[in-house]
Design an enzyme around this catalytic site. Structure first.
Site, PDB file in Angstrom:
ATOM      1  N   CYS A 131      22.204 -11.163 -20.970  1.00 52.83           N
ATOM      2  CA  CYS A 131      22.979  -9.932 -20.805  1.00 52.83           C
ATOM      3  C   CYS A 131      22.409  -8.805 -21.669  1.00 52.83           C
ATOM      4  O   CYS A 131      22.610  -8.789 -22.889  1.00 52.83           O
ATOM      5  CB  CYS A 131      24.445 -10.188 -21.162  1.00 52.83           C
ATOM      6  SG  CYS A 131      25.470  -8.720 -21.060  1.00 52.83           S
ATOM      7  N   CYS A 134      25.002  -6.614 -23.436  1.00 52.59           N
ATOM      8  CA  CYS A 134      25.620  -7.233 -24.618  1.00 52.59           C
ATOM      9  C   CYS A 134      24.660  -7.250 -25.806  1.00 52.59           C
ATOM     10  O   CYS A 134      25.066  -7.002 -26.937  1.00 52.59           O
ATOM     11  CB  CYS A 134      26.006  -8.687 -24.349  1.00 52.59           C
ATOM     12  SG  CYS A 134      26.643  -9.013 -22.712  1.00 52.59           S
ATOM     13  N   ASP A 135      23.404  -7.573 -25.566  1.00 47.55           N
ATOM     14  CA  ASP A 135      22.509  -7.922 -26.673  1.00 47.55           C
ATOM     15  C   ASP A 135      21.355  -6.944 -26.912  1.00 47.55           C
ATOM     16  O   ASP A 135      20.632  -7.092 -27.900  1.00 47.55           O
ATOM     17  CB  ASP A 135      21.929  -9.326 -26.427  1.00 47.55           C
ATOM     18  CG  ASP A 135      23.021 -10.386 -26.385  1.00 47.55           C
ATOM     19  OD1 ASP A 135      24.052 -10.183 -27.049  1.00 47.55           O
ATOM     20  OD2 ASP A 135      22.855 -11.396 -25.684  1.00 47.55           O
TER      21      ASP A 135
END
Ligand code: NDP
Length: 307
Positions: A131, A134-135
């Site tokens: 993701c 997200c990261d």
């Protein structure tokens, strides 16, 4: 007989449980194959509102689970093996256990496809990610790889150039499945390089619990080489966990459940929330929001039944 059963215990399922429990519907949550869903597989979550310092994915899930329990949610482990939604009460089987309910919330999620290499599993959350939203932030000024040749790979690679020093899109074919516009955008980005037709054979270094390089193999010539990289984003698609609903709930060509008027599926009394019906946003906060919607819709449906 349960008033509401919720299939799935990720962000969507647990939020649905909080709302259903607070509406006194005494929900039962069936955990599924991956209890906690995708958040249970991530590390720091910095974009969930309300946590200025961020929160670990597993901790966020554990807190939400406790919150649902506090209001009387019951949990059972085990994955659903079959459902009968042809009439109410709906029947659900999970292994040897059978359950019945008046309303059903499907929050079974979608699983990110993985490459299937052992080292990839060990380094998930430690340099390997599924993701970018997200990261990506953790890869500022790093050289990273994105695996895949579809729209997700193009979109994630383009997004990651905001942070990374360089992004290499590694794909197993010379042709791309991505739409022209997404591919052109990636080609036009100076930070993005392409490496085809290659696959990853190994991600190093499991012993150091961090990504330092990968061994890649040319699919045509079988020639191998190593490339230094500090992150591997696997963007080869997601599979919604909807096999058990085939033939009963309407889904799109990729298997995502179709909803209408909020969370309503084609079967009255069956609602869907989270990634099982969303291949576009796929965020913890959107999953939580749709779990809330499904619980409110289920409550309204049950109230209507009693009238
Ligand atoms: P896709 O199924 O479209 O693409 C998956 C890619 O991963 C393919 O290039 C495939 O290679 C590759 N792949 C699959 N399995 C492996 C494997 N085991 N090893 C190596 N490579 C592998 O998935 P996406 O997630 O990219 O897209 C899903 C849907 O969502 C699509 O309809 C897409 O258009 C849509 N989407 C739209 C976006 C937008 O419009 N903004 C953004 C993101 C997605 P191969 O081609 O060789 O099969």
């Amino acid at each position: 007989m349960h008033k509401v059963i919720i299939i799935g215990s990720g962000c969507a399922g647990l939020t649905a449980a909080i709302y259903a429990a607070r509406a006194d519907l005494k929900p039962l949550v069936l955990d599924g194959y991956e209890p906690g869903g995708q958040l249970a597989l991530t590390t720091m979550v910095e974009n969930f509102p309300g946590f200025p310092e961020g929160i670990l994915g597993p901790e966020l899930i554990e807190n939400t689970r406790k919150q649902a329990q506090r209001f009387g949610t019951e949990f059972r482990s085990g994955a659903v093996t079959s459902v009968d939604l042809s009439k109410r009460p709906f029947k659900i089987e999970a292994g040897k256990e059978s359950y019945e309910c008046e309303a059903l919330i499907v929050a079974a999620g979608a699983s990110a496809r993985m490459l299937g290499i052992e080292s990839e599993g060990h380094l998930l959350g430690h340099g390997v990610s599924t993701c970018a939203t997200c990261d990506g932030y953790f890869f500022r000024n790093r050289d990273i790889l994105v695996v895949g040749g579809g729209d997700t790979a193009m979109e994630e690679a383009t997004f990651l150039t905001k942070f990374a020093k360089s992004v290499t899109i590694l794909h197993r074919r010379n042709e791309f499945r991505a739409t022209r516009i997404m591919l052109d955008r990636a080609h036009a980005n100076e930070k993005i390089k392409f490496l085809t037709p290659y696959v990853i054979d190994e991600v190093h270094d499991v012993t150091k619990k961090s990504v330092e390089m990968v061994t890649v193999r040319n699919v045509d010539t079988n020639e191998k080489k190593t490339i230094a990289t500090e992150g591997v984003f696997v963007a080869i698609g997601h599979d919604p966990n909807t096999k058990v609903f085939q033939g009963q709930l309407k889904m799109d060509d990729a298997g995502y459940l179709l909803t209408d008027h909020g969370s309503q599926t084609n079967v009255e009394g069956v609602f869907a929330a989270g990634d099982v019906q969303d291949h576009r946003y796929r965020q913890a906060v959107t999953a939580a929001g749709s779990g809330c919607m499904a619980a409110i819709d289920a409550e309204k449906f049950l109230t209507g039944l009693k009238d």
